[in-house]
Write a protein that holds these residues in place. Structure first.
Motif, PDB file in Angstrom:
ATOM      1  N   THR A 176       0.796  -1.225   0.000  1.00 25.56           N
ATOM      2  CA  THR A 176       0.000   0.000   0.000  1.00 25.56           C
ATOM      3  C   THR A 176       0.827   1.272   0.000  1.00 25.56           C
ATOM      4  N   LEU A 177       1.912   1.334   0.763  1.00 23.96           N
ATOM      5  CA  LEU A 177       2.709   2.559   0.754  1.00 23.96           C
ATOM      6  C   LEU A 177       3.272   2.820  -0.635  1.00 23.96           C
ATOM      7  N   GLY A 178       3.846   1.795  -1.252  1.00 24.80           N
ATOM      8  CA  GLY A 178       4.407   1.971  -2.593  1.00 24.80           C
ATOM      9  C   GLY A 178       3.360   2.377  -3.606  1.00 24.80           C
ATOM     10  N   GLU A 179       2.179   1.739  -3.549  1.00 25.50           N
ATOM     11  CA  GLU A 179       1.092   2.105  -4.468  1.00 25.50           C
ATOM     12  C   GLU A 179       0.705   3.568  -4.255  1.00 25.50           C
ATOM     13  N   PHE A 216     -11.097  -3.710   7.861  1.00 25.31           N
ATOM     14  CA  PHE A 216     -10.452  -2.737   8.741  1.00 25.31           C
ATOM     15  C   PHE A 216      -9.611  -1.719   7.966  1.00 25.31           C
ATOM     16  N   GLY A 217      -9.396  -1.924   6.672  1.00 21.16           N
ATOM     17  CA  GLY A 217      -8.617  -0.990   5.871  1.00 21.16           C
ATOM     18  C   GLY A 217      -7.633  -1.719   4.978  1.00 21.16           C
ATOM     19  N   THR A 218      -6.784  -0.952   4.304  1.00 18.84           N
ATOM     20  CA  THR A 218      -5.802  -1.554   3.403  1.00 18.84           C
ATOM     21  C   THR A 218      -4.615  -2.077   4.202  1.00 18.84           C
ATOM     22  N   ALA A 219      -4.182  -3.290   3.875  1.00 17.00           N
ATOM     23  CA  ALA A 219      -3.059  -3.920   4.558  1.00 17.00           C
ATOM     24  C   ALA A 219      -1.743  -3.268   4.163  1.00 17.00           C
ATOM     25  N   VAL A 220      -0.731  -3.426   5.002  1.00 21.03           N
ATOM     26  CA  VAL A 220       0.625  -3.025   4.613  1.00 21.03           C
ATOM     27  C   VAL A 220       0.979  -3.718   3.306  1.00 21.03           C
ATOM     28  N   PHE A 221       0.733  -5.025   3.230  1.00 19.69           N
ATOM     29  CA  PHE A 221       0.802  -5.739   1.956  1.00 19.69           C
ATOM     30  C   PHE A 221      -0.243  -6.853   1.986  1.00 19.69           C
TER      31      PHE A 221
END
Length: 721
Positions: A313-316, A342-347
């Protein structure tokens, strides 16, 4: 009417059940001034208090406060007034904890449980909101992360930090953000040589000349087995080519180009912009997954890299924010990146046999970046779910916690902290940068509000400090288009030039109340990928253990799929590097197994050579079969543990006096000189005949420790492609 009874640590809250729903998933509901999750709920009796009934996992060491009350004076910071009291309280809690985070030496503390300044933590926090909320503390904190050689410090980490971890260049982007806020030319002159020196060193150290991508660990995800298959050692992690770290480097080069342009270094600027564009093109060429609708997390392997198809998610988010992703791809990313209740995962998907931390988790500051990316891409549903994913835990835990378990939304993860700097920074950014649309540019302050219809209304922000101005901002209505923008009562474009920002200013923004075209999100359950097969060679037969509940196995040779099977053996008599991937019945891929090579090798054992910074190892080899060879060394490095410190040994490999590449020999355990491992491999074309391999120390091999940079080399291996 709410009834609030507080007895000791417990409170009973009865929300107004008819309150309008703002965000709702199968896991929680934000309605009115209350967030409800199962039997638990949190509400805001006032703008300076939150009370919660949440009960964390029994016996978990990180206890939960059931109540937050404002403790610090926040009157000097931008004051939010909004129709939703819970929103106002969560925002004020962010300011309250921000004050806690400023240390007596005017640096920014990483978290309640994490003292000191960490390069990536403080840099991402500065980019989210600390650059303008705490400009002096931001500058001082960044200055703390420069070493005696004038390079950005890569914090201690996997195998001895740099160059296994290579995301230190986020410092450049954060330092540029401070300039955009302050306009301080002396600051620009200070950071220019640091940015230039660090980027030039990194370009020599770990840029892949074939793919154009950046080697090293995924940015911030620095717990080895938390995001990689167990077989990968730190030298293998160095060899990965990741989305987020590559995006960071592309943006850092762009920043160098901007700084060089302002300071009049035209040749440096031209080269920097070209390098940025080259990395961006490589990301789009090698990491974009048309079948997934998002970028792959990283390329990994040994001699032949393959794709880890997980979403990260951070990279995206950064790819969208920094225009790596074209507009159409940006929309597709926000539509396709998996979003759990609960939301978007770290990956995503997670690793089945690893506990929650980076794995199986959501980090609110990453969720904040995801919200910003969704706003930029015009995804209203994505924005609301991102805000909800940050506000839910902030309210229920009455603090800005570090991370959350995606299986149940709890804080029972491997490590956690309250008052987390980058999470509180993201909390603040969601309000300022999405709902008020504040955007700092190098020559002024721009406004791009994005107000979902569920948050329609009138809200104000009083006392935003920018350059020589103090600005009061009011935004009314909803939508992503501005109908009217006035400064001190006069209609103008939604931009305040830096040289016009003076005195008390009043900004009134009326949104167009336009319906934002629906893009939607990929709602998915929390999911684990299949386990990784263990493989071995029995002669030339590749064999692996069966995995329960598997659908099939993919067999790879030299990074390419050559077969699908339900058997647990495969004929590997044709020379190559073989791997196996387990695939679930519904098509979810796990990690590929450790590569097993049946290719011819030349192994040269040598007397154990203590290779320090001042010794050169030269080795003659004779090649009978010309072609491309992968060269690596067998080594010991007992200078530090696998998971921390900064004594990774680094050398330059030369073939017949020509530079071929870099050999990285990460730490393998403190005082553990008996444990031998292999470095990364360097691909080199070799003609028939005699050659000299030289292992030397060059300036670009200087590690983060500076004093200790050595390993004991036992052998050299040449593997024929």
């Amino acid at each position: 009417m709410k009834k609030i009874m507080i007895a000791g640590a417990f409170c009973l809250l009865t929300p107004v059940l008819s309150a309008e729903t703002i965000v709702e998933t199968s896991a929680y509901r934000w309605h009115g001034d209350t967030i409800t999750q199962g039997v638990f709920m949190a509400t805001a009796p006032s703008a300076t208090e939150i009370v919660s009934t949440y009960s964390a996992q029994p016996g978990y060491y990180m206890g939960v406060d059931r109540q937050w009350k404002l403790k610090n004076d926040i009157s000097s910071y931008p004051r939010l007034t909004t129709p939703n009291r819970l929103h106002e309280a969560i925002y004020n809690m962010g300011l309250d904890e921000m004050v806690n985070a400023v240390e007596p030496d005017t640096t920014l503390r990483t978290g309640k449980e994490w003292s000191g300044v960490w390069t990536r933590d403080v840099s991402y926090s500065i980019l989210l909101s600390m650059a303008y909320m705490q400009p002096e503390a931001s500058k001082i904190s960044l200055m703390k992360k420069v070493d005696p050689l004038g390079r950005i410090i890569q914090d201690t980490g996997s195998g001895g930090a740099w160059p296994v971890s290579t995301d230190r260049e986020i410092w450049c982007v954060a330092a540029w953000e401070v300039y955009k806020v302050t306009g301080d030319r002396k600051w620009l002159e200070y950071i220019y040589p640091i940015v230039k020196r660090s980027l030039e060193t990194d370009r020599k150290a770990f840029y892949d000349t074939e793919t154009g991508l950046i080697k090293g660990e995924t940015s911030f995800i620095d717990w080895r087995e938390q995001s990689h298959p167990r077989w990968m050692q730190c030298a293998d992690i160095y060899n990965t080519e990741t989305l987020s770290t590559s995006v960071v480097h592309a943006q850092a080069w762009k920043v160098l180009g901007e700084i060089a342009t302002i300071l009049g270094h035209k040749d440096v600027a031209k080269d920097a912009f070209a390098q940025s564009e080259k990395i961006a093109a490589a990301i789009n060429e090698h990491l974009w997954r048309e079948d997934k609708g998002y970028y792959a997390m990283y390329l990994y392997g040994r001699d032949n890299l393959i794709t880890n198809p997980r979403a990260e998610t951070l990279g995206e988010s950064l790819a969208v924010m920094w225009d790596i992703a074209p507009v159409q791809r940006a929309e597709e990313i926000t539509r396709s990146n998996p979003t759990t209740p609960f939301g978007t995962a770290v990956f995503y998907p997670s690793i089945a046999d690893m506990p929650a931390y980076h794995n199986k988790s959501l980090w609110p500051w990453v969720g904040s970046w995801w919200g910003l990316a969704n706003a930029k891409a015009g995804n209203e549903v994505g924005v609301m779910q991102s805000i909800g994913s940050v506000f839910r835990p902030a309210a229920l835990f009455c603090t800005n916690k570090e991370n959350f378990n995606l299986e149940n939304g709890d804080i029972a993860t491997e490590l956690n902290s309250s008052n987390m700097l980058w999470c509180l920074s993201g909390n603040i950014a969601l309000t300022h940068k999405i709902l008020f649309g504040i955007d700092f540019e190098k020559d002024g302050l721009a406004f791009h509000p994005f107000v979902p219809e569920a948050l329609a209304g009138t809200r104000s922000l009083e006392g935003l400090k920018y350059r020589n101005a103090k600005i009061d901002i009011t935004v009314s209505g909803y939508g992503n288009r501005i109908k009217s923008f006035k400064v001190n009562g006069k209609e103008q474009a939604p931009f305040i030039p830096a040289d016009k920002a003076k005195g008390n200013m009043k900004v009134d923004i009326v949104m167009a109340d336009n319906s934002i075209p629906r893009i939607g999100v990929a709602e998915v359950p929390q999911l684990n990928a299949p386990l990784t097969p263990d493989t071995w060679l029995e002669g030339t037969v590749l064999t692996w253990n069966p995995i329960e509940y598997i659908g099939s196995y993919i067999v790879l040779k030299d990074g390419k799929e050559i077969a699908r099977t339900k058997a647990t053996t495969f004929d590997a008599s044709i020379p190559g590097e073989y791997q196996v991937i387990g695939v679930s019945a519904d098509g979810i891929e796990g990690f590929a197994s450790e590569p097993r090579s049946t290719r011819p090798q030349i192994l040269v054992d040598i007397p154990a050579k203590d290779n320090d910074k001042y010794s050169v190892l030269s080795l003659p080899v004779k090649i009978d079969n010309p072609g491309d060879y992968y060269i690596s060394v067998k080594y010991a490095n007992g200078n530090g543990p696998v998971n921390t410190e900064n004594k990774c040994a680094i050398r330059t490999l030369l073939v017949d006096k020509d530079r071929a590449g870099m050999l990285v020999m990460p730490q393998r355990g403190r005082d553990n000189w008996e444990d031998l491992g292999w470095s990364n491999s360097v691909k080199v074309p070799l003609t028939a005949g005699d050659h000299i391999l030289t292992i030397d120390f060059r300036p670009e091999n200087e590690n983060m420790n500076i004093t200790t940079n050595h390993a004991i080399i036992h052998a050299v291996r040449l593997t024929k492609e």
